[in-house]
Design an enzyme around this catalytic site. Structure first.
Site, PDB file in Angstrom:
ATOM      1  N   GLU A 173       0.837  -1.206   0.000  1.00 48.90           N
ATOM      2  CA  GLU A 173       0.000   0.000   0.000  1.00 48.90           C
ATOM      3  C   GLU A 173       0.874   1.260   0.000  1.00 48.90           C
ATOM      4  OE1 GLU A 173      -2.887  -0.477   3.190  1.00 48.90           O
ATOM      5  OE2 GLU A 173      -4.141  -1.697   1.891  1.00 48.90           O
ATOM      6  N   GLU A 362      -5.381  -8.443  -1.223  1.00 46.73           N
ATOM      7  CA  GLU A 362      -6.055  -8.264   0.070  1.00 46.73           C
ATOM      8  C   GLU A 362      -7.511  -7.942  -0.183  1.00 46.73           C
ATOM      9  OE1 GLU A 362      -4.586  -5.615   3.089  1.00 46.73           O
ATOM     10  OE2 GLU A 362      -2.514  -6.055   2.553  1.00 46.73           O
TER      11      GLU A 362
END
Ligand code: BG6
Length: 465
Positions: A173, A362
């Site tokens: 991220e 995810e």
């Protein structure tokens, strides 16, 4: 529509070292930035003193229990497991020249265990942690030196695991630094935009250098980036809302644009000017950025809205990213709005924009689970959530999007990132532990365990549209 997924689609789950391993000082591991955040990635930084305790110090003790956990993943039929290497196990302070052999040996054992069951490792080089030594001595990613330390780390693990790991990700991220600068780039919370974007620039260069190193050392490997897929919709069709949404989506798509195209997108010039940001970008940096990723990976939990109407803007924001809530969507207990169709939308947008294969690394529902008197855990809400998202992944594949695989977040309960709690559970496997760190750490199969095993076995054909 036939819900069967294409042959070769990778099914599995995703974890991160600092949220599962524990053993935070074992076998020569150094302190990471995560070890100083006992309250999660947005929390205050606490210096460690002897004898203190954080729930992540033991986490779920994956460091010692991974053989037993791998057996459970294999029982579900996993063909892939995403995990990260804790940089501090390999270079405890970050700036050593020689790696820590005990740390390297641990991941050898882990990857060997995966091989035993035919589980492909998908490995993140840096998942929300870096050596605290680099922060203390060098100022984290604020310093250009960190690029070299990271490259040395990346080359070390590529060399060591070149025959064991063929799927890699650089930074988890990477766009999160805009919201949590200490977690992302090792800068103090509240750092100004100039400092944060300069650190991000260093990290983007480091990411590209790792891509180059990976291509050189393991020519048959694939290496991707990792974006927090935080897609925003305009709250209304008012043109100013639509334009503002374009701008705010660019805040995070910028990272993908650099990592896929190999240069800064034109729109950032204006952004930097308007925000008085002047970055130091050398000719060597520009050349390094040209080494681009092979695939896009991303996390997906929620969407949110954008409005230019100040009265609406002042309403309570929906989630950790401060998105304006969408009136058409329900939320999880943690305020994350549930939007399966948004996943199909995001996948189409990313594929149209980049024309690179996607990997959903995810996705999942954080929820409280109840252990019934007979020991069962009936997590139908989790089954529903994942079912609905996978149906949309299948739709996106039908739309023509190339997808490598799906790893649900936290297939085994783990410590949550945002608040370092245990009660927010994602797993198909329950772990007996609570927010205070009490519990036996015993593992237990939830209802979703059997459900996910069936989905994998049938390659998606038993999903409910
Ligand atoms: C992603 C992170 O942001 O979301 C994970 O990559 C994290 O590390 C996951 O755990 C879910 O967030 P949380 O706060 O519910 O754990």
């Amino acid at each position: 529509m036939n819900l069967r997924f294409p042959d070769g689609f990778l099914w599995g789950g995703a974890v991160a070292a600092n949220q599962v391993e524990g053993a935070y000082l074992t076998d020569g591991k150094g302190l990471s930035t995560s070890d100083l955040q006992p309250n999660g990635i947005f929390g205050d930084i606490k210096p460690r003193v002897e004898g203190d305790f954080g729930v992540k110090d033991i986490a779920i003790d994956f460091y010692h229990r991974f053989p037993q956990d791998m057996k459970l993943f294999a029982e579900m039929g996993f063909s892939v497991l995403r995990t990260s290497i804790a940089w501090t196990r390999i270079f405890p302070e970050g700036d050593e020249t020689q790696p820590n052999e005990a740390g390297l040996a641990y991941y050898d054992r882990l990857f060997d265990e995966m091989k035993k069951y035919g589980i492909t490792p998908l490995v993140t080089l840096s998942h929300y942690e870096m050596p605290y030594g680099l922060v203390k001595k060098h100022g984290g990613w604020g310093s250009r030196d960190t690029i070299d330390f990271f490259e040395n780390y990346a080359r070390t693990v590529f060399q060591r695991y070149q025959h064991k790991v063929k799927h890699w990700l650089t930074f988890n991220e990477i766009n999160m630094s805009l919201h949590a600068p200490f977690t992302g780039v090792g800068l103090p919370e509240g750092s100004d935009k100039q400092a944060v974007y300069q650190a991000i620039h260093h990290q983007l260069v480091a990411s590209a250098k790792a891509v180059k190193a990976c291509h050189e050392i393991i020519p048959d490997a694939k290496i991707g980036n990792m974006l927090l897929g935080g897609m925003l919709y305009p709250l209304t069709c008012k043109p100013t809302d639509v334009m503002e949404t374009l701008q705010q989506n660019r805040d995070w798509l910028f990272f993908g644009d650099v990592q896929v195209r190999g240069y800064y997108p034109a729109y950032m010039k204006r952004f930097f000017k308007q925000n008085n940001i002047a970055l130091t970008i050398t000719e060597e940096d520009k050349a390094a950025l040209k080494e681009t990723i092979d695939f896009i990976s991303f996390s997906y939990y929620m969407t949110g809205c954008v409005t230019t109407d100040e009265t609406l803007n002042n309403k309570a924001r929906a989630n950790i990213l401060n998105m304006v809530p969408n009136p058409h969507l329900a939320s999880s207990e943690w305020g994350w709005q549930i939007d399966p169709e948004g996943l199909r939308y995001l996948m189409n947008e990313l594929y149209d924009r980049y024309q690179k294969p996607l990997f959903i690394v995810e996705n999942g529902l954080g929820a409280r689970d109840t252990v019934e008197a007979d020991g069962s855990i009936n997590d139908d809400y989790r089954i529903q959530y994942i079912n609905d998202h996978l149906v949309q992944v299948r739709e996106a594949i039908e739309d023509g999007v190339e997808v490598m695989g799906y790893t649900s977040w936290g297939p085994i309960d783990l410590v949550s990132a945002s608040k370092a709690e245990f009660s927010k559970r994602y797993g198909f496997i329950y772990v007996d532990r609570d927010d205070q760190g009490n519990g036996t750490l015993e593992r237990r199969r939830k209802k979703s365990f059997y459900w996910y095993a069936d989905i994998i076995k049938n390659n998606g054909a038993t999903l409910k549209a």
